[in-house]
Scaffold this motif. Structure first.
Motif, PDB file in Angstrom:
ATOM      1  N   ARG A 179       1.237  -3.917   2.470  1.00 40.30           N
ATOM      2  CA  ARG A 179       0.287  -2.797   2.430  1.00 40.30           C
ATOM      3  C   ARG A 179      -1.087  -3.219   2.954  1.00 40.30           C
ATOM      4  NH1 ARG A 179      -2.978   0.524   2.549  1.00 40.30           N
ATOM      5  NH2 ARG A 179      -3.352   2.297   1.192  1.00 40.30           N
ATOM      6  N   SER A 194       0.753   4.116  -2.870  1.00 46.63           N
ATOM      7  CA  SER A 194       0.278   2.741  -3.049  1.00 46.63           C
ATOM      8  C   SER A 194      -1.240   2.655  -3.156  1.00 46.63           C
ATOM      9  CB  SER A 194       0.730   1.890  -1.866  1.00 46.63           C
ATOM     10  OG  SER A 194       0.138   2.366  -0.679  1.00 46.63           O
ATOM     11  N   GLY A 207      -4.447   0.550  -1.795  1.00 52.01           N
ATOM     12  CA  GLY A 207      -4.763  -0.294  -0.638  1.00 52.01           C
ATOM     13  C   GLY A 207      -6.246  -0.506  -0.471  1.00 52.01           C
TER      14      GLY A 207
END
Ligand code: THU
Length: 134
Positions: A95, A123, A125
């Motif tokens: 990521r 996610s 990041g």
């Protein structure tokens, strides 16, 4: 041999250097940077088990140490007979460098293509840190 099969073959070659005396499970990975340069890695285990480095982490940090900050593709192969997909920690490392696609294999060794969004939805990041919004 198509492009995905070539990358899996490279990842399998990288697994030849696996240091895995504890699990006996060899893993190899190849990173293709956005520039097209390629970097390989294998899993490296340790008698203090938690210091084990996954093949993907090895390939990603090798690429980063060469200056790579954008990764297009990472291919992973486990030549000891089972399909495998990257662990959670390695997905998070992917990521960080914007991996576009992840190639793994099924149990027959045939390539399967995923996006990172497939493997790590919702996610966290770099852009989620307050410091990135200043
Ligand atoms: N392993 C990897 O290298 N990559 C993965 O995505 C999963 C697990 C390694 C770590 C350890 O050396 C062995 O496989 C068994 O967990």
């Amino acid at each position: 041999m198509n492009e995905l099969q070539r990358l899996i073959a490279e990842a399998r070659n990288a697994a030849e250097h696996s240091y895995s005396p504890y699990s006996g499970f060899r893993v190899g990975a190849v990173v293709v940077a956005a520039t097209g340069s390629e970097y390989t890695g294998c899993n490296v285990e340790n008698a203090a088990y938690n210091h084990t480095i996954c093949a993907e982490a090895n390939a990603i940090t090798t690429a980063a140490a060469a200056g790579v900050r954008e990764i297009d593709t990472i291919a992973v192969a486990c030549p000891d007979g089972f399909g495998c997909t990257p662990c959670g920690n390695c997905r998070q490392m992917m990521r960080e460098f914007n991996v576009r696609r992840v190639i793994v294999t099924d149990e027959a060794g045939e390539p399967i293509e995923y996006t990172l969004e497939d493997l790590l939805p919702h996610s966290f990041g770099p852009g989620d840190l307050p410091s990135s919004r200043e």
